[in-house]
Design an enzyme around this catalytic site. Structure first.
Site, PDB file in Angstrom:
ATOM      1  N   ARG A 130     -57.734  33.977  46.461  1.00  0.00           N
ATOM      2  CA  ARG A 130     -57.195  34.015  45.089  1.00  0.00           C
ATOM      3  C   ARG A 130     -55.689  34.155  45.213  1.00  0.00           C
ATOM      4  O   ARG A 130     -55.203  35.084  45.882  1.00  0.00           O
ATOM      5  CB  ARG A 130     -57.783  35.190  44.314  1.00  0.00           C
ATOM      6  CG  ARG A 130     -56.988  35.527  43.065  1.00  0.00           C
ATOM      7  CD  ARG A 130     -57.704  36.479  42.124  1.00  0.00           C
ATOM      8  NE  ARG A 130     -58.839  35.817  41.490  1.00  0.00           N
ATOM      9  CZ  ARG A 130     -59.479  36.305  40.431  1.00  0.00           C
ATOM     10  NH1 ARG A 130     -59.103  37.437  39.890  1.00  0.00           N
ATOM     11  NH2 ARG A 130     -60.503  35.658  39.913  1.00  0.00           N
ATOM     12  N   HIS A 157     -59.785  27.377  38.616  1.00  0.00           N
ATOM     13  CA  HIS A 157     -60.732  28.452  38.958  1.00  0.00           C
ATOM     14  C   HIS A 157     -62.111  27.781  39.152  1.00  0.00           C
ATOM     15  O   HIS A 157     -63.030  27.943  38.338  1.00  0.00           O
ATOM     16  CB  HIS A 157     -60.768  29.476  37.818  1.00  0.00           C
ATOM     17  CG  HIS A 157     -61.355  30.802  38.190  1.00  0.00           C
ATOM     18  ND1 HIS A 157     -61.886  31.076  39.439  1.00  0.00           N
ATOM     19  CD2 HIS A 157     -61.516  31.948  37.455  1.00  0.00           C
ATOM     20  CE1 HIS A 157     -62.324  32.325  39.452  1.00  0.00           C
ATOM     21  NE2 HIS A 157     -62.124  32.867  38.270  1.00  0.00           N
ATOM     22  N   GLN A 160     -65.465  29.758  38.950  1.00  0.00           N
ATOM     23  CA  GLN A 160     -65.830  30.088  37.566  1.00  0.00           C
ATOM     24  C   GLN A 160     -66.428  28.858  36.881  1.00  0.00           C
ATOM     25  O   GLN A 160     -67.384  28.963  36.112  1.00  0.00           O
ATOM     26  CB  GLN A 160     -64.573  30.555  36.815  1.00  0.00           C
ATOM     27  CG  GLN A 160     -64.871  31.067  35.417  1.00  0.00           C
ATOM     28  CD  GLN A 160     -65.547  32.428  35.413  1.00  0.00           C
ATOM     29  OE1 GLN A 160     -65.079  33.353  36.034  1.00  0.00           O
ATOM     30  NE2 GLN A 160     -66.658  32.540  34.700  1.00  0.00           N
ATOM     31  N   ASP A 252     -60.047  31.925  26.536  1.00  0.00           N
ATOM     32  CA  ASP A 252     -59.584  32.700  27.699  1.00  0.00           C
ATOM     33  C   ASP A 252     -58.337  33.452  27.260  1.00  0.00           C
ATOM     34  O   ASP A 252     -57.758  33.178  26.186  1.00  0.00           O
ATOM     35  CB  ASP A 252     -59.294  31.742  28.873  1.00  0.00           C
ATOM     36  CG  ASP A 252     -58.916  32.482  30.164  1.00  0.00           C
ATOM     37  OD1 ASP A 252     -59.248  33.674  30.289  1.00  0.00           O
ATOM     38  OD2 ASP A 252     -58.275  31.854  31.031  1.00  0.00           O
ATOM     39  N   CYS A 292     -64.577  33.654  30.545  1.00  0.00           N
ATOM     40  CA  CYS A 292     -64.687  33.980  31.978  1.00  0.00           C
ATOM     41  C   CYS A 292     -64.471  35.463  32.228  1.00  0.00           C
ATOM     42  O   CYS A 292     -64.881  35.980  33.263  1.00  0.00           O
ATOM     43  CB  CYS A 292     -63.714  33.134  32.786  1.00  0.00           C
ATOM     44  SG  CYS A 292     -61.973  33.518  32.484  1.00  0.00           S
ATOM     45  N   ARG A 320     -71.659  33.975  38.583  1.00  0.00           N
ATOM     46  CA  ARG A 320     -70.644  33.846  39.639  1.00  0.00           C
ATOM     47  C   ARG A 320     -71.299  34.103  41.005  1.00  0.00           C
ATOM     48  O   ARG A 320     -71.043  33.403  41.976  1.00  0.00           O
ATOM     49  CB  ARG A 320     -69.507  34.854  39.413  1.00  0.00           C
ATOM     50  CG  ARG A 320     -68.645  34.608  38.204  1.00  0.00           C
ATOM     51  CD  ARG A 320     -67.767  33.384  38.379  1.00  0.00           C
ATOM     52  NE  ARG A 320     -66.923  33.460  39.549  1.00  0.00           N
ATOM     53  CZ  ARG A 320     -65.758  34.127  39.627  1.00  0.00           C
ATOM     54  NH1 ARG A 320     -65.294  34.743  38.551  1.00  0.00           N
ATOM     55  NH2 ARG A 320     -65.047  34.148  40.744  1.00  0.00           N
TER      56      ARG A 320
END
Ligand code: CP
Ligand code: NVA
Length: 337
Positions: A130, A157, A160, A252, A292, A320
Site C-alpha cells: 500500500r 485499489h 477492493q 467514498d 469501501c 476482502r
C-alpha cells in the site's frame, strides 16, 4: 469463449474459460492488468473459497497448500481492513504474513526501491504493498521477480475492486446486466470501478465535481476495454444522472489518504454529492449501497444510508479476505516449494 460472451451471471469455477494456472507469478497493480477471463477466474475462486471456509473452517485450514511460504505486506498508509484481511488470508493459505507498517515499513529508511525489493524477495514469495504513487508500485514490480499486489495507491485499489464485484455478484447476480453509480471524488476507487465495470460489461456511471473527475488516461483505457465487453463508462457532474435507476450505489471519502489537508475546501464542493436517503431513492428498487470504508458518516453518506437494510458495507469488508485469499492462491506457485 470471447470476452463479450463471458457468463457473469453464474460465477462457478467449472465454467471458467481459462486454467487456474493462468495467473501464476503475476502482479496485480490495477484491475486492467487482468483480462475479463482472469478477473472472472479470481471472483469464481473467491466465491468457492468463501463457501469452503464457511462450511468447515478446520478442514479448509488443513487443506492449506502454501505451507513454508511467506508474503510481505508493506503498508505506507494507515489501514484496518487491508492489514487484517491480508494477514488472515495469508495464514489461511498456510503461508506466513510479514506485515510492516508506518515507520517500521520496509521503505521507511530511504533505502532504494531496487535494494529493498531485491532483499525482500530473498525472504518472501510475494509482496503486497500500500503506497502513494502508482509509479512506486510499478517500480517495485519492475525489480521483483515475485508477484507484487497493489493494496491501494493514489490511483487504484484493485483488491477492493475484487471484493466489491464479488459482493455485487452475491447480492445482485449478473454483473453484465447491472448499472453502478459511483458518486463523489474521481479517486482511486472511481478508477477501480471503471476498470471492474469495463472488464465485466457493466454500465458504470461516475458523478464527480468538474475539478475532481477521474484521470483522462484511465477513462480512455477503460473505454477501450469496454468496447470489447459491451460495458459503458459514463462520466457526469450530475449525481441524479448517475443515480437514476442504478442497481448499485457507491461513494467514498471526499479527501483520500494524503489529501486530508484539502478536507475543508473539498467538503464544500462535494456537499451536493452526499448519498442520503433522499438521493438514494432515485436508484432502482432493490438497489444496494456500498462503501469501501472507512466512511465519514454525515459527510459523503448519512448514517441512515450506512445503517439501512440495503447497505452491504460489512459484507463488502468481509469479502476482502476471500477475494485476496483467492488472488494470492492463484499468483503463488505451489510447485516452487
Ligand atoms: N477499504 C480499505 O482498504 O480499508 P483500510 O484502509 O482500512 O485498509
Ligand atoms: N479513497 C480512499 C480509499 C480508502 C480505502 C483513500 O485512498 O484514502
Amino acid at each position: 469463449m470471447t470476452s463479450s460472451k463471458l457468463d457473469w451471471a453464474n460465477l462457478s469455477l467449472t465454467n471458467n474459460s481459462i486454467d487456474k494456472s493462468s495467473l501464476l507469478g503475476r502482479d496485480l497493480l490495477r484491475l486492467l492488468d487482468l483480462t475479463p477471463e482472469e478477473f472472472r477466474l479470481v471472483l469464481s475462486h473467491a466465491i468457492s473459497l468463501k463457501a469452503k471456509w464457511k462450511s468447515d473452517p478446520a478442514k479448509a485450514q488443513q487443506q492449506a497448500t502454501l505451507l513454508g511460504r511467506a508474503v510481505g505486506v508493506i503498508l505506507e498508509k494507515p489501514s484496518l481492513r487491508t492489514r487484517v484481511s491480508f494477514e488472515l488470508a495469508i495464514s489461511r493459505l498456510g503461508a506466513y504474513p510479514v506485515v510492516m507498517s508506518d515507520t517500521s515499513s520496509a521503505f521507511s529508511r530511504g533505502e532504494s526501491i531496487k535494494d529493498t525489493t531485491m532483499v525482500m524477495e530473498r525472504y518472501v514469495n510475494a509482496i503486497v504493498i500500500r503506497s502513494f504513487a502508482q509509479s512506486r508500485v510499478e517500480e517495485i514490480a519492475h525489480y521483483a521477480q515475485i508477484p507484487v499486489v497493489n493494496a491501494l495507491t493514489d490511483d487504484f485499489h484493485p483488491c477492493q475492486g475484487l471484493a466489491d464485484f464479488m459482493t455485487i455478484y452475491e447480492k445482485k447476480g449478473d454483473l453484465a446486466a447491472l448499472k453502478l453509480a459511483y458518486v463523489g471524488d474521481g479517486n482511486n476507487m472511481a478508477h477501480t470501478y471503471m476498470e471492474a465495470g469495463a472488464l465485466t460489461g457493466m454500465e458504470v456511471r461516475i458523478a464527480t465535481p468538474e475539478a475532481y473527475k477521474p484521470l483522462r488516461k484511465y477513462i480512455e483505457e477503460c473505454r477501450q476495454m469496454a468496447d470489447t465487453t459491451g460495458a459503458k463508462i459514463i462520466l457526469t457532474t450530475d449525481p441524479a444522472t448517475a443515480l437514476k435507476d442504478a442497481d448499485v450505489v457507491i461513494t467514498d471519502t471526499w479527501a483520500s489518504m494524503g489529501a486530508e489537508s484539502e478536507h475543508d475546501e473539498r467538503a464544500k464542493v462535494f456537499e451536493p454529492y452526499q448519498i442520503s436517503a433522499e438521493s438514494f431513492a432515485q436508484a432502482a428498487p432493490g438497489a444496494i449501497f456500498m462503501h469501501c470504508l472507512p466512511a465519514h458518516r454525515g459527510e459523503e453518506v448519512t448514517d441512515e444510508v450506512m445503517d439501512a437494510p440495503f447497505s452491504v458495507i460489512y459484507d463488502e469488508a468481509e469479502n476482502r479476505l476471500h477475494a485476496q485469499q483467492a488472488l494470492l492462491s492463484l499468483v503463488l506457485d505451489e510447485k516452487e516449494i
